[in-house]
Design a protein around this motif. Sequence first.
Motif, PDB file in Angstrom:
ATOM      1  N   HIS A  76       9.881   5.501   5.295  1.00  0.00           N
ATOM      2  CA  HIS A  76       9.619   4.212   4.604  1.00  0.00           C
ATOM      3  C   HIS A  76      10.204   3.948   3.200  1.00  0.00           C
ATOM      4  N   MET A  77      11.015   2.790   3.132  1.00  0.00           N
ATOM      5  CA  MET A  77      11.485   2.367   1.738  1.00  0.00           C
ATOM      6  C   MET A  77      11.361   1.035   1.788  1.00  0.00           C
ATOM      7  N   ASP A  78      10.657   0.442   0.837  1.00  0.00           N
ATOM      8  CA  ASP A  78      10.536  -1.088   0.689  1.00  0.00           C
ATOM      9  C   ASP A  78      11.690  -1.594  -0.263  1.00  0.00           C
ATOM     10  N   PHE A  79      12.671  -2.219   0.335  1.00  0.00           N
ATOM     11  CA  PHE A  79      13.877  -2.550  -0.667  1.00  0.00           C
ATOM     12  C   PHE A  79      13.750  -3.914  -1.151  1.00  0.00           C
ATOM     13  N   ARG A  80      12.535  -4.433  -1.247  1.00  0.00           N
ATOM     14  CA  ARG A  80      12.341  -5.735  -2.092  1.00  0.00           C
ATOM     15  C   ARG A  80      12.257  -5.369  -3.576  1.00  0.00           C
ATOM     16  N   PHE A  81      12.767  -6.455  -4.271  1.00  0.00           N
ATOM     17  CA  PHE A  81      12.780  -6.394  -5.793  1.00  0.00           C
ATOM     18  C   PHE A  81      11.521  -7.150  -6.064  1.00  0.00           C
ATOM     19  N   PHE A  82      10.879  -6.083  -7.037  1.00  0.00           N
ATOM     20  CA  PHE A  82       9.415  -6.570  -7.738  1.00  0.00           C
ATOM     21  C   PHE A  82       9.584  -6.588  -9.215  1.00  0.00           C
ATOM     22  N   ALA A  83       9.430  -7.822  -9.553  1.00  0.00           N
ATOM     23  CA  ALA A  83      10.004  -8.008 -11.110  1.00  0.00           C
ATOM     24  C   ALA A  83       9.233  -7.440 -12.042  1.00  0.00           C
ATOM     25  N   LEU A  84       7.894  -7.162 -11.754  1.00  0.00           N
ATOM     26  CA  LEU A  84       7.005  -6.722 -12.985  1.00  0.00           C
ATOM     27  C   LEU A  84       7.199  -5.186 -13.022  1.00  0.00           C
ATOM     28  N   GLY A  85       7.489  -4.654 -11.878  1.00  0.00           N
ATOM     29  CA  GLY A  85       7.529  -3.114 -11.870  1.00  0.00           C
ATOM     30  C   GLY A  85       8.741  -2.887 -12.447  1.00  0.00           C
ATOM     31  N   ASN A  86       9.833  -3.472 -12.212  1.00  0.00           N
ATOM     32  CA  ASN A  86      11.276  -2.963 -12.794  1.00  0.00           C
ATOM     33  C   ASN A  86      11.270  -3.458 -14.247  1.00  0.00           C
ATOM     34  N   LEU A  87      10.758  -4.449 -14.875  1.00  0.00           N
ATOM     35  CA  LEU A  87      10.465  -4.878 -16.044  1.00  0.00           C
ATOM     36  C   LEU A  87       9.773  -3.921 -17.124  1.00  0.00           C
ATOM     37  N   TRP A  88       8.713  -3.461 -16.374  1.00  0.00           N
ATOM     38  CA  TRP A  88       7.825  -2.470 -17.332  1.00  0.00           C
ATOM     39  C   TRP A  88       8.463  -1.057 -17.170  1.00  0.00           C
ATOM     40  N   ALA A  89       9.128  -0.818 -16.151  1.00  0.00           N
ATOM     41  CA  ALA A  89       9.735   0.477 -15.895  1.00  0.00           C
ATOM     42  C   ALA A  89      10.853   0.542 -17.397  1.00  0.00           C
ATOM     43  N   GLY A 148      21.761  -2.425 -10.289  1.00  0.00           N
ATOM     44  CA  GLY A 148      20.687  -2.118  -9.337  1.00  0.00           C
ATOM     45  C   GLY A 148      19.158  -2.198  -9.756  1.00  0.00           C
ATOM     46  N   TYR A 149      18.253  -1.540  -8.961  1.00  0.00           N
ATOM     47  CA  TYR A 149      16.964  -1.820  -9.293  1.00  0.00           C
ATOM     48  C   TYR A 149      16.134  -0.713  -8.663  1.00  0.00           C
ATOM     49  N   LEU A 150      14.920  -0.655  -9.209  1.00  0.00           N
ATOM     50  CA  LEU A 150      13.909   0.457  -8.424  1.00  0.00           C
ATOM     51  C   LEU A 150      13.284  -0.254  -7.232  1.00  0.00           C
ATOM     52  N   ILE A 151      13.246   0.155  -6.248  1.00  0.00           N
ATOM     53  CA  ILE A 151      12.641  -0.284  -4.940  1.00  0.00           C
ATOM     54  C   ILE A 151      11.210  -0.404  -5.237  1.00  0.00           C
ATOM     55  N   GLY A 152      10.702  -1.297  -4.190  1.00  0.00           N
ATOM     56  CA  GLY A 152       9.386  -1.584  -4.432  1.00  0.00           C
ATOM     57  C   GLY A 152       8.151  -0.382  -3.805  1.00  0.00           C
ATOM     58  N   ASN A 153       8.687   0.466  -2.940  1.00  0.00           N
ATOM     59  CA  ASN A 153       7.762   1.367  -2.452  1.00  0.00           C
ATOM     60  C   ASN A 153       8.670   2.539  -1.680  1.00  0.00           C
ATOM     61  N   LEU A 154       8.008   3.756  -1.774  1.00  0.00           N
ATOM     62  CA  LEU A 154       8.597   4.762  -1.214  1.00  0.00           C
ATOM     63  C   LEU A 154       7.508   5.859  -0.550  1.00  0.00           C
ATOM     64  N   GLN A 155       7.577   5.898   0.891  1.00  0.00           N
ATOM     65  CA  GLN A 155       6.890   6.851   1.525  1.00  0.00           C
ATOM     66  C   GLN A 155       7.731   7.378   2.735  1.00  0.00           C
ATOM     67  N   PRO A 156       6.975   8.529   3.074  1.00  0.00           N
ATOM     68  CA  PRO A 156       7.726   9.257   4.269  1.00  0.00           C
ATOM     69  C   PRO A 156       8.406   8.266   5.329  1.00  0.00           C
ATOM     70  N   HIS A 191       0.859  -1.402   0.010  1.00  0.00           N
ATOM     71  CA  HIS A 191      -0.141   0.025   0.107  1.00  0.00           C
ATOM     72  C   HIS A 191       0.960   1.158  -0.032  1.00  0.00           C
ATOM     73  N   GLY A 192       0.381   2.324  -0.657  1.00  0.00           N
ATOM     74  CA  GLY A 192       1.169   3.639  -0.712  1.00  0.00           C
ATOM     75  C   GLY A 192       1.593   3.855  -2.136  1.00  0.00           C
ATOM     76  N   HIS A 193       2.646   3.792  -2.545  1.00  0.00           N
ATOM     77  CA  HIS A 193       3.127   3.994  -3.809  1.00  0.00           C
ATOM     78  C   HIS A 193       3.693   2.868  -4.664  1.00  0.00           C
ATOM     79  N   PRO A 194       3.378   1.816  -4.747  1.00  0.00           N
ATOM     80  CA  PRO A 194       4.039   0.620  -5.381  1.00  0.00           C
ATOM     81  C   PRO A 194       4.579   0.881  -6.573  1.00  0.00           C
ATOM     82  N   LEU A 195       5.666   0.170  -6.926  1.00  0.00           N
ATOM     83  CA  LEU A 195       6.390   0.433  -8.087  1.00  0.00           C
ATOM     84  C   LEU A 195       5.546  -0.212  -9.214  1.00  0.00           C
ATOM     85  N   GLU A 196       4.876  -1.168  -9.114  1.00  0.00           N
ATOM     86  CA  GLU A 196       4.158  -1.705 -10.284  1.00  0.00           C
ATOM     87  C   GLU A 196       2.967  -0.707 -10.913  1.00  0.00           C
ATOM     88  N   ILE A 197       2.271  -0.263  -9.970  1.00  0.00           N
ATOM     89  CA  ILE A 197       1.369   0.709 -10.323  1.00  0.00           C
ATOM     90  C   ILE A 197       2.083   1.930 -11.037  1.00  0.00           C
TER      91      ILE A 197
END
Length: 638
Positions: free
Chosen positions: A447-460, A437-445, A342-348
Amino acid sequence: MECHHFGALDYKKELQKPSIFLRSPPQFLLRIQSVSLPLSSPAMISLRLRRCAQLAALFQKCPQPRLPSAHLLRDTFVISPKHYFSTTPDSAPVGVDKNNFERLYIHGSPSPQPRPIDLELEELPDKDNNEQSEGKSLTDGSVQEKEMSALEKEAWWLLNRSVVNYCGNPVGTVAANDPGLSNQMLNYDQVFIRDFVPSAIAFLLKGEGEIVRNFLLHTLQLQSWEKTVDCYSPGQGLMPASFKVRSIPLDGNSESFEEILDPDFGEAAIGRVAPVDSGLWWIILLRAYGKITGDYALQERVDVQTGIKLILNLCLSDGFDMFPTLLVTDGSCMIDRRMGIHGHPLEIQALFYSALRCAREIIPLTDASTHLIRAINNRLSALSFHMREYYWVDMRKINEIYRYKTEEYSHDAINKFNIYPDQIPAWLPDWIPDKGGYLIGNLQPAHMDFRFFALGNLWAIVSSLTTQRQAEGVLNLIEEKWEDLVANMPMKICYPALEYEEWRIITGSDPKNTSWSYHNGGSWPTLLWQFTLACIKMGRQDLAYKALQVAEKRLSTDKWPEYYDTQTGRFIGKQSHLYQTWTIAGFLVSKMLLENPELASCLVCEEDLELLEGCACSVSKSARTKCSRKAAKSQVLV
């Protein structure tokens, strides 16, 4: 069996009428009388369209219609009834605001009768001339004819078996067609927008555009439905997550039935979450359909343009958020269960950026659309900078975060989101390679979600949300960490998995999302086509071939499962449906793209430097309003 669409137009019946209409200037309407040739024959359809174009050329204000590609001339349903929708003042019923684009006049309402004009028929155009039409398909002559392997034949047979028909026409594919779970399908017997995308691309690359066109039009008609959850209705323009074709008794008669489309906007989904990604995928698929088939007339229809604007109005509406990213709840995309995104997920964000790029190509530049296109450009510029600057991590960036100072109250703060260095997970410093490197999964005040999310990175990569250097870095990381992200089946939906107490708190002890299963570190074969597309764009087909070879060894033997479990993807998922349609379609798309890599250009977006020339903010010497243009452009030139 009759067809019913809750007030929508029945295009099949309209196109079977003995005449075809062409909208010209307000007081003029041409009518071509029927002839002895069969109405549904390709020759008759081609002739009528060409005569319309010839007659329209006699009038300066009459736009000439684009002709569809040869392989689309299969039956009358394929030809676009784009002129059944009109905003011309002369055809608008009394009481309709003629200046309001969103209020449409549908053909069939009371209006002046067209004046018939008898036409003499000329010779039928020859085949060679037909193939040189303006709307020529990019797949005509591009996909090389070759003998398919037994695995490909099986995949195509399974894909065709999953097709769903509505009123006698194909409108999509079911999510899964597992005979072993025929009584426990839940919603896997429905047509999902996100799931159908790889199936649609497979059909388009094969030259079968009818099912994709039907899908786009019918889901568009479902867009305007009003659905409620506990007396509350979502915003206008929301696309459904899925729909199902149902047969219901006609007027209480148990012997007569009619077909209806029953959509799910999230009101019946697990968690009751609205599908944010559905509208974004719809725009992306619309653009791909036009570029592959050459049938741009579909994009130009008034109802289609209105649908795009309704989706964008939802995404671009003002809110409380301070960032250019979309704020969404958990479970609003492919990961449709609670997984802490929830928040600003990379895939979205990657799909949002891609949909904006596609919409900007499709929406014509007019006085009425100037404001919307300006808003799109501003959002693209800001979103591009935000993602490249704040979501990207490599060894240098992680070291910078490690040395962050906190509680900085300043417009010039380096640690803008007040990220605490202790958030860096213990696994990350030794896992990330020196070159990658990669784009992290989420970023909020804070909070950084350091998990690697495949779909978000590939579609980026596919949409050029990343810079060239960052895109290369993502593929370098995948190559370096192949055993973690691919191993026995491409590829991990996210890495690493949530375990122990972290799993209990974040997922709510979800028994389906246990460690290294399903969305929590499971391996999803459908991601193969996005990976292939990203590799082709970056000239790394070697990685795509390697992943495809891994998948080919197991998919058929394992009966095309939805996902795989364990850290290396060795087990078929414990709750995985077999004969999962987007697993099958993802494999086929990967095969076709690798055999014809030039077709990937229809699906990707190249870097647009004009976006970086424009600025989404007011340029000022004040620290409060700093321009991001130079920073974003400097990354492109690295």
